[in-house]
Design a protein around this motif. Structure first.
Motif, PDB file in Angstrom:
ATOM      1  N   ASP A  52       0.845  -1.204   0.000  1.00 55.35           N
ATOM      2  CA  ASP A  52       0.000   0.000   0.000  1.00 55.35           C
ATOM      3  C   ASP A  52       0.873   1.243   0.000  1.00 55.35           C
ATOM      4  O   ASP A  52       1.819   1.354   0.764  1.00 55.35           O
ATOM      5  N   GLN A  53       0.546   2.180  -0.860  1.00 56.29           N
ATOM      6  CA  GLN A  53       1.266   3.455  -0.906  1.00 56.29           C
ATOM      7  C   GLN A  53       0.281   4.580  -1.137  1.00 56.29           C
ATOM      8  O   GLN A  53      -0.807   4.381  -1.658  1.00 56.29           O
ATOM      9  N   SER A  54       0.681   5.773  -0.743  1.00 53.31           N
ATOM     10  CA  SER A  54      -0.154   6.956  -0.958  1.00 53.31           C
ATOM     11  C   SER A  54      -0.058   7.370  -2.416  1.00 53.31           C
ATOM     12  O   SER A  54       1.036   7.559  -2.928  1.00 53.31           O
ATOM     13  N   VAL A  55      -1.197   7.499  -3.062  1.00 53.70           N
ATOM     14  CA  VAL A  55      -1.236   8.019  -4.423  1.00 53.70           C
ATOM     15  C   VAL A  55      -1.771   9.441  -4.314  1.00 53.70           C
ATOM     16  O   VAL A  55      -2.961   9.652  -4.077  1.00 53.70           O
ATOM     17  N   GLN A  56      -0.866  10.398  -4.420  1.00 57.43           N
ATOM     18  CA  GLN A  56      -1.235  11.801  -4.301  1.00 57.43           C
ATOM     19  C   GLN A  56      -1.968  12.253  -5.560  1.00 57.43           C
ATOM     20  O   GLN A  56      -1.657  11.811  -6.670  1.00 57.43           O
ATOM     21  N   LEU A  57      -2.940  13.136  -5.396  1.00 56.89           N
ATOM     22  CA  LEU A  57      -3.789  13.542  -6.515  1.00 56.89           C
ATOM     23  C   LEU A  57      -3.055  14.344  -7.574  1.00 56.89           C
ATOM     24  O   LEU A  57      -3.263  14.124  -8.777  1.00 56.89           O
ATOM     25  N   LEU A  58      -2.188  15.273  -7.193  1.00 55.04           N
ATOM     26  CA  LEU A  58      -1.524  16.106  -8.194  1.00 55.04           C
ATOM     27  C   LEU A  58      -0.663  15.286  -9.158  1.00 55.04           C
ATOM     28  O   LEU A  58      -0.825  15.416 -10.378  1.00 55.04           O
ATOM     29  N   PRO A  59       0.233  14.414  -8.684  1.00 55.26           N
ATOM     30  CA  PRO A  59       0.993  13.599  -9.638  1.00 55.26           C
ATOM     31  C   PRO A  59       0.099  12.696 -10.489  1.00 55.26           C
ATOM     32  O   PRO A  59       0.354  12.490 -11.675  1.00 55.26           O
ATOM     33  N   LEU A  60      -0.960  12.164  -9.883  1.00 53.98           N
ATOM     34  CA  LEU A  60      -1.896  11.327 -10.632  1.00 53.98           C
ATOM     35  C   LEU A  60      -2.531  12.118 -11.771  1.00 53.98           C
ATOM     36  O   LEU A  60      -2.575  11.671 -12.924  1.00 53.98           O
ATOM     37  N   LEU A  61      -3.008  13.325 -11.459  1.00 59.14           N
ATOM     38  CA  LEU A  61      -3.593  14.189 -12.493  1.00 59.14           C
ATOM     39  C   LEU A  61      -2.580  14.537 -13.565  1.00 59.14           C
ATOM     40  O   LEU A  61      -2.906  14.550 -14.765  1.00 59.14           O
ATOM     41  N   GLN A  62      -1.354  14.804 -13.171  1.00 54.66           N
ATOM     42  CA  GLN A  62      -0.316  15.150 -14.149  1.00 54.66           C
ATOM     43  C   GLN A  62      -0.050  13.994 -15.103  1.00 54.66           C
ATOM     44  O   GLN A  62       0.101  14.200 -16.305  1.00 54.66           O
ATOM     45  N   HIS A  63       0.004  12.773 -14.577  1.00 55.74           N
ATOM     46  CA  HIS A  63       0.198  11.600 -15.444  1.00 55.74           C
ATOM     47  C   HIS A  63      -0.952  11.469 -16.439  1.00 55.74           C
ATOM     48  O   HIS A  63      -0.738  11.266 -17.634  1.00 55.74           O
ATOM     49  N   LEU A  64      -2.172  11.575 -15.936  1.00 53.81           N
ATOM     50  CA  LEU A  64      -3.343  11.382 -16.790  1.00 53.81           C
ATOM     51  C   LEU A  64      -3.490  12.507 -17.813  1.00 53.81           C
ATOM     52  O   LEU A  64      -3.764  12.255 -18.989  1.00 53.81           O
ATOM     53  N   GLU A  65      -3.305  13.748 -17.391  1.00 55.99           N
ATOM     54  CA  GLU A  65      -3.392  14.865 -18.326  1.00 55.99           C
ATOM     55  C   GLU A  65      -2.270  14.801 -19.347  1.00 55.99           C
ATOM     56  O   GLU A  65      -2.446  15.180 -20.502  1.00 55.99           O
ATOM     57  N   GLY A  66      -1.120  14.282 -18.941  1.00 54.13           N
ATOM     58  CA  GLY A  66       0.017  14.158 -19.843  1.00 54.13           C
ATOM     59  C   GLY A  66      -0.226  13.223 -21.013  1.00 54.13           C
ATOM     60  O   GLY A  66       0.434  13.329 -22.047  1.00 54.13           O
ATOM     61  N   VAL A  67      -1.152  12.294 -20.838  1.00 52.71           N
ATOM     62  CA  VAL A  67      -1.475  11.374 -21.939  1.00 52.71           C
ATOM     63  C   VAL A  67      -2.856  11.662 -22.523  1.00 52.71           C
ATOM     64  O   VAL A  67      -3.452  10.822 -23.182  1.00 52.71           O
TER      65      VAL A  67
END
Length: 125
Positions: A52-67
């Motif tokens: 289990d790890q913390s998935v922070q919203l900002l990096p997640l959004l950056q990955h998704l918006e990046g593609v």
């Protein structure tokens, strides 16, 4: 279950997902609230799985918006404790076009939509 995939692989994961999706696809992501994970790590570590790890919203959004994805829905909800999970829906970004809903919805759909909006007002006020 992306909280079980190493954060360093998220970019590749979403690039792969983007190759299998089109403008009609929805990508749903359900993750533990990263603040809950951090709380559990400090106060109740036996409740967490090793991976289990913390998935922070900002990096997640950056990955998704990046593609080429955009978020169209976000909600915090509760299973074990208040707001311990996040649910999000993404779709491929497409150019904005004015499409009048009156031309696309049947009367019954308009009525249902109006009722749902009023229920949401009561729920979130």
């Amino acid at each position: 279950m992306i909280e079980h995939i190493p954060l360093s692989l998220h970019g590749n994961l979403f690039r792969q997902i983007s190759t299998y999706t089109d403008e009609n696809s929805l990508v749903c992501i359900n993750i533990p609230n990263p603040e809950y994970i951090e709380y559990a790590r400090e106060h109740e570590p036996k409740k967490l799985q090793t991976i289990d790890q913390s998935v922070q919203l900002l990096p997640l959004l950056q990955h998704l918006e990046g593609v080429g994805f955009e978020m169209i829905f976000f909600e915090k909800y509760s299973i074990w404790v208040r707001e311990d999970y996040h649910f999000m829906v993404f779709r491929k970004r497409c150019p904005f076009a004015v499409r009048k809903l009156k031309d696309e919805r049947k009367f019954s759909e308009k009525v249902i939509n109006k009722i749902e909006r009023n229920i949401d007002k009561l729920r979130y006020s």
